[in-house]
Design a protein around this motif. Structure first.
Motif, PDB file in Angstrom:
ATOM      1  N   PRO A  60      -3.254   7.362 -48.679  1.00 36.78           N
ATOM      2  CA  PRO A  60      -2.451   8.601 -49.185  1.00 36.78           C
ATOM      3  C   PRO A  60      -1.450   9.164 -48.150  1.00 36.78           C
ATOM      4  CG  PRO A  60      -4.883   9.308 -48.677  1.00 36.78           C
ATOM      5  CD  PRO A  60      -4.682   7.764 -48.521  1.00 36.78           C
ATOM      6  N   GLU A  61      -0.651   9.584 -48.596  1.00 35.81           N
ATOM      7  CA  GLU A  61       0.781  10.152 -47.661  1.00 35.81           C
ATOM      8  C   GLU A  61      -0.044  11.463 -47.163  1.00 35.81           C
ATOM      9  OE1 GLU A  61       4.131  10.741 -49.798  1.00 35.81           O
ATOM     10  OE2 GLU A  61       5.123   8.808 -48.950  1.00 35.81           O
ATOM     11  N   LEU A  73       1.940   4.400 -41.657  1.00 37.96           N
ATOM     12  CA  LEU A  73       2.758   4.566 -40.813  1.00 37.96           C
ATOM     13  C   LEU A  73       4.250   4.892 -41.151  1.00 37.96           C
ATOM     14  CD1 LEU A  73       2.106   1.226 -38.493  1.00 37.96           C
ATOM     15  CD2 LEU A  73       1.390   3.398 -38.093  1.00 37.96           C
ATOM     16  N   GLY A  74       4.771   4.772 -42.391  1.00 42.29           N
ATOM     17  CA  GLY A  74       5.899   5.269 -42.831  1.00 42.29           C
ATOM     18  C   GLY A  74       7.146   4.444 -42.165  1.00 42.29           C
ATOM     19  N   LEU A  80      11.435  11.725 -35.831  1.00 40.52           N
ATOM     20  CA  LEU A  80      10.410  12.360 -36.461  1.00 40.52           C
ATOM     21  C   LEU A  80       9.289  11.557 -37.019  1.00 40.52           C
ATOM     22  CD1 LEU A  80       8.991  15.103 -37.198  1.00 40.52           C
ATOM     23  CD2 LEU A  80      10.445  15.383 -39.321  1.00 40.52           C
ATOM     24  N   GLU A  81       9.978  10.422 -37.750  1.00 39.09           N
ATOM     25  CA  GLU A  81       8.942   9.565 -38.373  1.00 39.09           C
ATOM     26  C   GLU A  81       7.906   8.694 -37.176  1.00 39.09           C
ATOM     27  OE1 GLU A  81      10.119   7.537 -42.037  1.00 39.09           O
ATOM     28  OE2 GLU A  81      12.142   8.044 -41.175  1.00 39.09           O
ATOM     29  N   VAL A  82       8.775   8.435 -35.925  1.00 37.81           N
ATOM     30  CA  VAL A  82       8.218   7.622 -35.074  1.00 37.81           C
ATOM     31  C   VAL A  82       7.021   8.548 -34.426  1.00 37.81           C
ATOM     32  CG1 VAL A  82       8.400   6.682 -32.762  1.00 37.81           C
ATOM     33  CG2 VAL A  82      10.345   6.086 -34.480  1.00 37.81           C
TER      34      VAL A  82
END
Length: 549
Positions: free
Chosen positions: A7-8, A187-188, A228-230
């Protein structure tokens, strides 16, 4: 590359929502209002990045604390966490470099100037994008990102494909570090999937969708979103590594009492302060701390007069006035209630050193300050770093040379007082001592003729060195005085005294001729010798020389 069933997290949902907003903005015509929307979104993402970076750093701090307590059990995960930080920082640095470079090309600046502009805008709480005039430029950014690669697929030797490859490699590295736990982390950073085109009749790669013919404002926002994702992936991976250690599973026979002091070196009259706690135990516990002069670690008994400290949030604070001088030892017991209701006791010992306030001010030349010259001194306070030492002087100035060394310059008076203070661990500034120095004028130099202070000379001796000089005898400072004038006097055959004026320090040809033709026993006088030095002009008096041969 995370598990399909994973899940996110709330953070990932927020990032996904930002991506939807950006995609919608990109699909609209670029108007002033849309550009302003990019400014607002970018400012929000940058602020989120700033806050989130601090939270990520706290994860590493927690790991460091666990490593200090149980190094054997934590070491493997901790070493992996350090690699995560290294890889995340490297990828973020690449993204930021591209951001500064693409803005620089559009604005006619250097990347360094763009970086400095962003830093200044952050300090002043102003939107970074608001200062960029070419927010709607899409030709230059497209050329920057796609130069050298296929613009249909966005692959080849170009910036955007380099960025995509770096992201893919980062994700692979994270999965490698997670090992068997990789399916527990999403991880996105979905850069390998295809995205529907605006027309909806086909799909395009991540790099084409996000960077081909998109305006500079969108590029900046997207790059900041990538950062931001990293950081989000970094936090989740480190969190999973930390969870894999299972700190809650530590058995209490391996947990020890910890004492963390602000400083183990305190001054007489100051307070010694230390935090005492059971490491890695539930912070909801309220330990009872019993302190004495020492502790019997076998029978778990406190020795000497006892002081009880009631703990709060898992630790207690021991604070005592530093009295007497020298080493002060103490020990005690921490009592906590275990999960089964048993009273658990953990012994501890520690010590601190009490010193009287003192400062050392050492002249490096003499114990006197001379007017008009540089007087070097060294200042130190035992137990206090040089950068925490503060100095002042009563009549003059002190210029720091680093490492506790100073240059003192005084302008007058008979005494200078140097006051030394120190910034202590509690943040207070306390006077540590004073040092008094006499203030004097520079001594008058001695006049020399041909390297001697007068007396008997041979003609050859004078003519080999026909100079009038000023010498500072027995003086440690490197001070120079230059002779600027004097009067040369000799007797003519009739017995009259004749004067010849000299300018500078060198004898004139007429003077040298008189000396060359002199008879044995003949005398010459050098009067009114004047020299100039760092404190002005001085009259040095006279020198008499007698020719011996």
């Amino acid at each position: 590359m995370g598990a399909k069933n994973c899940p996110e997290t709330p953070r990932q949902k927020m990032i996904a929502m930002m991506y939807l907003v950006l995609t919608a903005l990109l699909a609209l015509n670029v108007s002033k209002d849309i550009l302003n929307a990019f400014v607002i979104v970018n400012d929000s993402i940058m602020e989120t990045n700033r806050i989130f970076k601090g939270k990520v750093e706290s994860n590493y701090k927690t790991f460091e604390q666990a490593m200090a307590i149980m190094p054997d059990k934590v070491r493997d995960a901790y070493e992996k966490a350090k690699i995560v930080k290294q890889e995340a920082d490297k990828l973020v640095a690449l993204i930021e470099t591209m951001k500064y470079e693409v803005v620089a090309e559009c604005e006619g600046l250097t990347p360094e100037e763009v970086k400095k502009m962003e830093e200044e805008m952050l300090k002043s709480n102003k939107p970074f994008l608001a200062e960029i005039s070419s927010k709607d430029n899409y030709d230059t950014p497209t050329h920057y990102f796609f130069k050298g690669c296929d613009e249909v697929k966005g692959e080849g030797n170009c910036k955007v494909f380099q960025l995509k490859t770096a992201i893919i490699n980062f994700k692979k590295k994270m999965e490698e570090l997670l090992g068997k736990y990789k399916d527990r982390v999403s991880l996105g950073l979905n850069v390998e999937k295809e995205f529907p085109t605006v027309e909806g009749d086909r799909t395009a790669s991540w790099q084409i969708t996000n960077f081909y013919h998109t305006i500079l404002a969108a590029n900046v926002v997207l790059l900041n979103k990538l950062i931001l994702e990293v950081r989000n992936a970094e936090a989740d991976v480190v969190g999973m590594l930390y969870a894999s250690v299972d700190l809650e599973g530590f058995s209490f026979d391996k947990v020890g009492a910890k004492v963390i002091a602000q400083s183990n070196y305190v001054l007489q009259g100051e307070k010694y302060r230390a935090e005492i706690f059971v490491a890695a135990y539930d912070s909801r516990q309220q330990p009872k701390i019993i302190i004495g002069s020492d502790v019997d670690t076998v029978n778990l008994q406190v020795i000497g007069d006892q002081q009880v400290i009631e703990g709060k949030d898992g630790y207690g604070i021991y604070e005592v006035q530093a009295a007497g001088l020298g080493e002060r030892k103490y020990g005690g017991i921490i009592e906590i209630i275990s999960k089964n209701g048993q009273v658990m006791k953990y012994p501890f010992r520690s010590s601190y050193f009490v010193a009287a306030p003192s400062a050392t001010v050492s002249p490096e030349k003499m114990n006197v300050f001379y007017i008009g010259v540089d007087n070097p001194v060294s200042v130190s306070v035992p137990g206090v770093p040089n950068e925490k030492v503060r100095v002042s002087i009563s009549n003059g100035s002190m210029i720091s040379q680093g490492s506790g060394k100073y240059i003192v310059r005084v302008s007058g008076g008979t005494e200078s007082v140097i006051t030394v203070s120190a910034e202590l661990g509690s943040g207070t500034v306390r006077q540590m001592g004073v040092a008094k120095f006499r203030v004097k004028k520079l001594p008058t130099p001695k006049p020399y003729i041909a390297g001697k202070p007068g007396g008997n000379y041979s003609k050859a001796e004078v003519l080999a060195s026909p100079y009038v000089t000023a010498v500072m005898e027995n003086f440690d400072f490197d001070i120079r005085y230059d002779v600027i004038s004097y009067t040369f006097t000799y007797k003519n055959p009739a017995g009259d005294l004749i004067d010849i004026q000299g300018v500078g320090y060198q004898m004139t040809s007429d003077m040298k001729t008189k000396i060359q033709n002199a008879k044995k026993g003949e005398r010459f006088w050098f009067d009114n010798i004047t020299a100039k030095g760092p404190d002005g002009t001085k009259n040095l008096g006279s020198v008499i020389i007698r020719i011996t041969n």
